[in-house]
Each structure stands twice: as C-alpha cells, then as structure tokens.
Design an enzyme around this catalytic site. Structure first.
Site, PDB file in Angstrom:
ATOM      1  N   GLY A 230     -15.507   1.372 -16.598  1.00 18.06           N
ATOM      2  CA  GLY A 230     -14.166   0.852 -16.318  1.00 18.06           C
ATOM      3  C   GLY A 230     -14.089  -0.196 -15.237  1.00 18.06           C
ATOM      4  N   THR A 231     -15.003  -1.158 -15.266  1.00 19.10           N
ATOM      5  CA  THR A 231     -14.900  -2.253 -14.305  1.00 19.10           C
ATOM      6  C   THR A 231     -15.170  -3.591 -14.995  1.00 19.10           C
ATOM      7  OG1 THR A 231     -15.745  -3.240 -12.273  1.00 19.10           O
ATOM      8  CG2 THR A 231     -17.310  -1.939 -13.580  1.00 19.10           C
TER       9      THR A 231
ATOM     10  N   TYR B  62       0.823  -1.214   0.000  1.00 19.05           N
ATOM     11  CA  TYR B  62       0.000   0.000   0.000  1.00 19.05           C
ATOM     12  C   TYR B  62       0.856   1.263   0.000  1.00 19.05           C
ATOM     13  CZ  TYR B  62      -4.190  -2.673  -0.028  1.00 19.05           C
ATOM     14  OH  TYR B  62      -5.184  -3.524  -0.466  1.00 19.05           O
TER      15      TYR B  62
ATOM     16  N   HIS C 156     -14.927   0.234  -1.376  1.00 18.82           N
ATOM     17  CA  HIS C 156     -13.776  -0.556  -0.899  1.00 18.82           C
ATOM     18  C   HIS C 156     -12.746   0.307  -0.170  1.00 18.82           C
ATOM     19  CE1 HIS C 156     -14.864  -3.605  -4.290  1.00 18.82           C
ATOM     20  NE2 HIS C 156     -15.676  -3.686  -3.250  1.00 18.82           N
TER      21      HIS C 156
HETATM   22  C1  BV8 Z   1     -16.765 -10.303   1.173  1.00 19.83           C
HETATM   23  C2  BV8 Z   1      -9.814  -2.708  -2.046  1.00 19.83           C
HETATM   24  C3  BV8 Z   1     -17.513 -11.633   2.949  1.00 19.83           C
HETATM   25  C4  BV8 Z   1      -8.389  -2.970  -1.782  1.00 19.83           C
HETATM   26  C5  BV8 Z   1     -10.897  -4.538  -3.264  1.00 19.83           C
HETATM   27  C6  BV8 Z   1     -20.050 -13.672  -4.750  1.00 19.83           C
HETATM   28  C7  BV8 Z   1     -19.633 -14.375  -5.791  1.00 19.83           C
HETATM   29  C8  BV8 Z   1     -18.281 -14.691  -5.883  1.00 19.83           C
HETATM   30  C9  BV8 Z   1     -17.333 -14.284  -4.958  1.00 19.83           C
HETATM   31  C10 BV8 Z   1     -17.750 -13.595  -3.920  1.00 19.83           C
HETATM   32  C11 BV8 Z   1     -19.097 -13.307  -3.818  1.00 19.83           C
HETATM   33  N1  BV8 Z   1     -19.221 -12.591  -2.719  1.00 19.83           N
HETATM   34  C12 BV8 Z   1     -17.996 -12.441  -2.129  1.00 19.83           C
HETATM   35  C13 BV8 Z   1     -17.082 -13.070  -2.854  1.00 19.83           C
HETATM   36  C14 BV8 Z   1     -15.657 -13.118  -2.537  1.00 19.83           C
HETATM   37  C15 BV8 Z   1     -14.881 -11.866  -2.978  1.00 19.83           C
HETATM   38  C16 BV8 Z   1     -14.929 -11.744  -4.476  1.00 19.83           C
HETATM   39  O1  BV8 Z   1     -15.660 -10.956  -5.045  1.00 19.83           O
HETATM   40  N2  BV8 Z   1     -14.057 -12.540  -5.104  1.00 19.83           N
HETATM   41  C17 BV8 Z   1     -13.967 -12.444  -6.584  1.00 19.83           C
HETATM   42  C18 BV8 Z   1     -12.528 -12.185  -6.963  1.00 19.83           C
HETATM   43  C19 BV8 Z   1     -14.457 -13.708  -7.183  1.00 19.83           C
HETATM   44  N3  BV8 Z   1     -15.468 -10.661  -2.397  1.00 19.83           N
HETATM   45  C20 BV8 Z   1     -14.997 -10.290  -1.161  1.00 19.83           C
HETATM   46  O2  BV8 Z   1     -14.139 -10.857  -0.538  1.00 19.83           O
HETATM   47  C21 BV8 Z   1     -15.671  -9.058  -0.568  1.00 19.83           C
HETATM   48  N4  BV8 Z   1     -15.950  -9.304   0.819  1.00 19.83           N
HETATM   49  O3  BV8 Z   1     -17.370 -10.976   0.386  1.00 19.83           O
HETATM   50  O4  BV8 Z   1     -16.803 -10.475   2.537  1.00 19.83           O
HETATM   51  C22 BV8 Z   1     -18.245 -11.259   4.183  1.00 19.83           C
HETATM   52  C23 BV8 Z   1     -19.594 -11.104   4.088  1.00 19.83           C
HETATM   53  C24 BV8 Z   1     -20.303 -10.801   5.271  1.00 19.83           C
HETATM   54  C25 BV8 Z   1     -19.629 -10.686   6.506  1.00 19.83           C
HETATM   55  C26 BV8 Z   1     -18.267 -10.857   6.531  1.00 19.83           C
HETATM   56  C27 BV8 Z   1     -17.553 -11.117   5.344  1.00 19.83           C
HETATM   57  C28 BV8 Z   1     -14.701  -7.817  -0.561  1.00 19.83           C
HETATM   58  C29 BV8 Z   1     -14.323  -7.410  -1.919  1.00 19.83           C
HETATM   59  C30 BV8 Z   1     -13.485  -6.112  -1.870  1.00 19.83           C
HETATM   60  C31 BV8 Z   1     -12.009  -6.388  -2.029  1.00 19.83           C
HETATM   61  N5  BV8 Z   1     -11.248  -5.139  -2.127  1.00 19.83           N
HETATM   62  N6  BV8 Z   1     -10.230  -3.355  -3.273  1.00 19.83           N
HETATM   63  C32 BV8 Z   1      -7.487  -2.418  -2.859  1.00 19.83           C
HETATM   64  O5  BV8 Z   1      -7.933  -1.805  -3.797  1.00 19.83           O
HETATM   65  O6  BV8 Z   1      -6.304  -2.645  -2.685  1.00 19.83           O
HETATM   66  S1  BV8 Z   1     -11.391  -5.243  -4.767  1.00 19.83           S
HETATM   67  C33 BV8 Z   1     -10.483  -4.404  -6.009  1.00 19.83           C
HETATM   68  O7  BV8 Z   1     -10.468  -5.293  -7.105  1.00 19.83           O
HETATM   69  C34 BV8 Z   1     -11.128  -3.132  -6.531  1.00 19.83           C
HETATM   70  O8  BV8 Z   1     -11.686  -2.347  -5.527  1.00 19.83           O
HETATM   71  C35 BV8 Z   1     -12.175  -3.674  -7.506  1.00 19.83           C
HETATM   72  O9  BV8 Z   1     -13.342  -4.030  -6.814  1.00 19.83           O
HETATM   73  C36 BV8 Z   1     -11.514  -4.945  -8.005  1.00 19.83           C
HETATM   74  C37 BV8 Z   1     -10.888  -4.704  -9.337  1.00 19.83           C
HETATM   75  O10 BV8 Z   1     -11.918  -4.737 -10.288  1.00 19.83           O
HETATM   76  P1  BV8 Z   1     -12.033  -3.518 -11.355  1.00 19.83           P
HETATM   77  O11 BV8 Z   1     -12.000  -2.239 -10.633  1.00 19.83           O
HETATM   78  O12 BV8 Z   1     -13.158  -3.846 -12.197  1.00 19.83           O
HETATM   79  O13 BV8 Z   1     -10.637  -3.585 -12.166  1.00 19.83           O
HETATM   80  P2  BV8 Z   1     -10.182  -4.667 -13.252  1.00 19.83           P
HETATM   81  O14 BV8 Z   1      -8.731  -4.473 -13.442  1.00 19.83           O
HETATM   82  O15 BV8 Z   1     -10.702  -6.021 -12.925  1.00 19.83           O
HETATM   83  O16 BV8 Z   1     -10.961  -4.219 -14.585  1.00 19.83           O
HETATM   84  C38 BV8 Z   1     -10.620  -3.005 -15.205  1.00 19.83           C
HETATM   85  C39 BV8 Z   1     -11.679  -2.764 -16.286  1.00 19.83           C
HETATM   86  O17 BV8 Z   1     -11.415  -1.492 -16.862  1.00 19.83           O
HETATM   87  C40 BV8 Z   1     -11.638  -3.786 -17.423  1.00 19.83           C
HETATM   88  O18 BV8 Z   1     -12.966  -4.065 -17.797  1.00 19.83           O
HETATM   89  C41 BV8 Z   1     -10.873  -3.053 -18.542  1.00 19.83           C
HETATM   90  O19 BV8 Z   1     -11.304  -3.443 -19.819  1.00 19.83           O
HETATM   91  C42 BV8 Z   1     -11.276  -1.619 -18.281  1.00 19.83           C
HETATM   92  N7  BV8 Z   1     -10.278  -0.611 -18.687  1.00 19.83           N
HETATM   93  C43 BV8 Z   1      -8.938  -0.674 -18.584  1.00 19.83           C
HETATM   94  N8  BV8 Z   1      -8.381   0.508 -19.002  1.00 19.83           N
HETATM   95  C44 BV8 Z   1      -9.422   1.323 -19.351  1.00 19.83           C
HETATM   96  C45 BV8 Z   1     -10.630   0.619 -19.138  1.00 19.83           C
HETATM   97  N9  BV8 Z   1     -11.843   1.160 -19.381  1.00 19.83           N
HETATM   98  C46 BV8 Z   1     -11.859   2.448 -19.844  1.00 19.83           C
HETATM   99  N10 BV8 Z   1     -10.732   3.184 -20.065  1.00 19.83           N
HETATM  100  C47 BV8 Z   1      -9.511   2.659 -19.845  1.00 19.83           C
HETATM  101  N11 BV8 Z   1      -8.435   3.392 -20.068  1.00 19.83           N
END
Ligand code: BV8
Length: 326
Positions: free
Chosen positions: A272-273, A136, A187
């Site tokens: 962008g997500t 971080y 987040h």
């Molecule tokens: C929880 C903070 C339980 C830290 C982050 C349901 C189904 C499946 C899995 C789960 C579910 N529920 C929960 C889960 C588990 C897990 C999860 O989602 N796992 C995934 C990987 C399968 N979720 C969790 O653990 C969550 N907590 O469930 O707790 C609980 C419940 C009750 C009580 C107690 C506990 C917590 C999730 C949060 C984690 N923290 N960030 C940090 O940032 O360091 S997540 C982090 O990654 C980001 O915040 C964001 O959410 C994610 C990244 O995704 P994106 O932002 O979309 O980025 P990515 O690179 O993937 O995509 C970029 C996009 O932009 C692309 O589409 C690309 O084409 C586009 N792009 C690129 N360049 C450009 C562009 N577009 C336009 N212009 C450009 N120039």
C-alpha cells in the site's frame, strides 16, 4: 562474585537478547538445550547449572537458578524466534485505507484538499503554526475511531511463524493495535507530540537550534499555546515533515535485515505505498535482491521481479499470509 553466579543473576534480570552476546558458547549450548526442553506444564524443573559448580540446594546459587528457571520459557521462545525466518513489511497509506484512513495521492486523498507545502513541510510550521495544528487535529480525530482490518490482523498472525519487522511510513498505530510487536515508524506517530525545538529535528539549512528533548504521548490534539514544559517552545506533532531528515532509519540494521532476508530465505512485502517519498522509497530497491518479495497494492506498479498482488489490503493480505504460513 563468582562469574557463574554473575551470569545467572544477569540471566534473571535481563532479556535473552541482551545476554546472549556475553555468554560463552558452552553456556549458550547448555542454556539452549535446557530452555528448549523447558516444559511449560512443569516450570519448576531446576536448571542443573548448579551441578557444574557442585553445590547443594541450600546454596544461594541454586536459589538463583530457581529464579532463572522461571525465565526458561522466555529463553525457549527466544531460541524459537532465533530459528525463525525474517519478514520485512514496508508499508504506506494504502495499508490503512480499508480502516477508513484516507491515503495521500488517491482520489479524495489528503493532498487533494490540502497543500502539502502548507501543512507537512518544515518551513510551513514557522509560517503558520495554527494551520498546521488544525490539519493534524483533523487527522488525530479522524484516526481515533479507526480499527485494524483483516489485513493488519493477518500481518500480526505472521509472527507465529516468522520474525516480523514492520517499516511503515504511516503515523497511525493500527499495526500495534492488531498486535504487531516490532513496528518502526519512519515518519513519526500521530499519538506522540514533541517540542518544536526537539533535537531529533534535522533540516538541510541547519540554522535553527534544535536542542530540547521533550516528547510525550498525544492524548488530545496539540493546540496553539501548548508550550514545552522544559524550554517553553510550542508543542507540535511528533511526525517527520518534508525537508526534515528521517532520523530513525538505521542503515546498519537495514543491512543486517537485508542479509538476513536474502541469505536466510526471508520475505519482503511492500504494502500500500506509491513509493513516491524518499528516503523511505529506497526500501523497494534496497530489498530487490531478495528472492521472495511481493508488492501488495490496489494498483500495483511493476518493479523489478516483484510478485504483484492486486487488490485491497484487507482482502489480499489474509490470502498472502495464509500462503506464507502454510
Ligand atoms: C528529507 C509524515 C532532507 C507526515 C511524511 C530523493 C528523491 C526525490 C525527493 C527527495 C529525495 N530525498 C528527499 C526528497 C524530498 C522529499 C520527497 O521525498 N519528496 C517527494 C514528494 C518527491 N523527502 C523529504 O522531504 C524527506 N526528508 O529528505 O530531508 C534532509 C536530509 C538530511 C538532513 C536534513 C534534511 C521527509 C519525507 C517524509 C515526509 N513526511 N509523512 C504526515 O503523515 O502527515 S510523507 C507521507 O507521504 C507518508 O508518510 C508517506 O511517506 C507519503 C505518502 O505515500 P504513501 O504512503 O505511499 O501514500 P500514497 O497515497 O502516495 O499511495 C497510496 C498507495 O496505496 C497507492 O499505491 C494506492 O494504489 C494504494 N492503495 C490505496 N488504497 C489501497 C491501496 N493498496 C491496498 N489497499 C487499499 N485499500
């Protein structure tokens, strides 16, 4: 103290949002009428609320209304905002990519060089706090000189015509730097730090006791040994890690927004997500009933009947905003 005076006093001390729920319709109508014709060039025009109570200029009540008058313009913009349509903008790392902030999953993305399980997952912290803090520190220093791009600025411009609420997964503050006034960070924020035992940390296993409430702005990256002044816990970034609950997702508010956008011809923009992370990812299906909805992405994925806008956010968002403002 006479209710009218109480109301006027309230009106001078609180924001319209706070007061309106308490105001009888007749008052609301009267205030809306007076506020809407409040003339910025002549803010001194006295609200004639006094006349209802048949008082004279000297009466403290009138003095109160005078003060209230200065607020007339606040009320004016409140009522103007009330009539505005709502835009919900749900965003991810792609929104900030053109400002030089790496995304997570794209080539060269964060997860290419770091193992998410080691640096952004609840248990990772208790395994190796120093590794997490170093990760971080790099992010914090990497974000420091990043500036909002034309896409962020365009989203800020939307507020001239719409009530805009940002629901972002990003921990950077580029939307705020661009002038966006209502930004909800699902987040967390890189410019905030909290005690490792903070009460807004909720995990599934629930065995550890999270009872502290100390949080502060992060001016410099947190170092190992920086302890909480309240309970002596190690300080950590105020972000939500995997397997920690997303605390500030208020479903009632979401439902109101969805109703507002759905029935009041509002707009939903997903920018962008990759929609891979949950519960944030549910937004896209949550707002899929909305008529005016867009997916803005470098590589937009076809979802329901969303209108797809392909390209970099810094180029596509200004065009979309001009379209919506026209
Ligand atoms: C929880 C903070 C339980 C830290 C982050 C349901 C189904 C499946 C899995 C789960 C579910 N529920 C929960 C889960 C588990 C897990 C999860 O989602 N796992 C995934 C990987 C399968 N979720 C969790 O653990 C969550 N907590 O469930 O707790 C609980 C419940 C009750 C009580 C107690 C506990 C917590 C999730 C949060 C984690 N923290 N960030 C940090 O940032 O360091 S997540 C982090 O990654 C980001 O915040 C964001 O959410 C994610 C990244 O995704 P994106 O932002 O979309 O980025 P990515 O690179 O993937 O995509 C970029 C996009 O932009 C692309 O589409 C690309 O084409 C586009 N792009 C690129 N360049 C450009 C562009 N577009 C336009 N212009 C450009 N120039």
């Amino acid at each position: 103290m006479d209710t009218t005076i109480q109301l006027v006093k309230m009106a001078t001390e609180r924001s319209p949002e706070e007061i309106v729920p308490f105001l009888p319709d007749v008052f609301q109508k009267r205030i809306r009428q007076d506020a809407m014709d409040a003339d910025p060039a002549n803010p001194k025009r006295v609200f004639h609320m006094g006349s209802w109570a048949g008082t004279t200029d000297e009466d403290p009540f009138v003095k109160e209304t005078r003060t209230f008058n200065e607020g007339a313009l606040i009320w004016k913009s409140f009522f103007e905002r009330e009539n505005m349509k709502t835009v919900i903008v749900f965003s991810g790392a792609g929104l900030s990519a053109d400002s030089g902030i790496p995304t997570f999953r794209d080539s060269g993305g964060l997860w290419e060089n770091h193992n998410v399980e080691d640096v952004a997952e609840h248990e990772a912290w208790f395994r190796d706090k120093e590794l997490v803090l170093r990760f971080y520190e790099q992010r914090f220093n990497g974000y420091k000189d990043c500036k909002p791009h034309l896409g962020h600025e365009a989203l800020a411009r939307l507020e001239q015509k719409f009530k805009v609420v940002h629901i972002t997964q990003n921990i950077d503050d580029l939307l705020e730097q661009a002038g966006c006034s209502d930004v909800r960070h699902l987040h967390g924020r890189i410019r905030s730090k909290k005690c490792e035992w903070h009460k807004d940390i909720t995990t599934l296993d629930g065995d550890r006791k999270f009872v502290c409430d100390f949080k502060a702005e992060m001016i410099e990256p947190v170092k190992l040994g920086e302890l909480c002044p309240k309970c002596g816990g190690q300080m950590r970034p105020d972000v939500v890690w995997f397997n920690e609950a997303v605390g500030n997702l208020n479903y009632d508010e979401m439902k109101d927004w969805c109703k507002e956008v759905k029935y009041n011809d509002g707009i939903f923009i997903c920018a962008g997500t990759s929609v891979q992370v949950y519960p944030a990812g549910y937004m896209v299906s949550f707002f899929s009933q909305v008529k005016n909805k867009f997916i803005v992405d470098r590589k937009p994925q076809k979802i329901a009947d969303y209108e797809l806008i392909e390209g970099n956010a810094s180029e596509t968002l200004p065009v979309l905003v001009d379209r919506l403002m026209s």
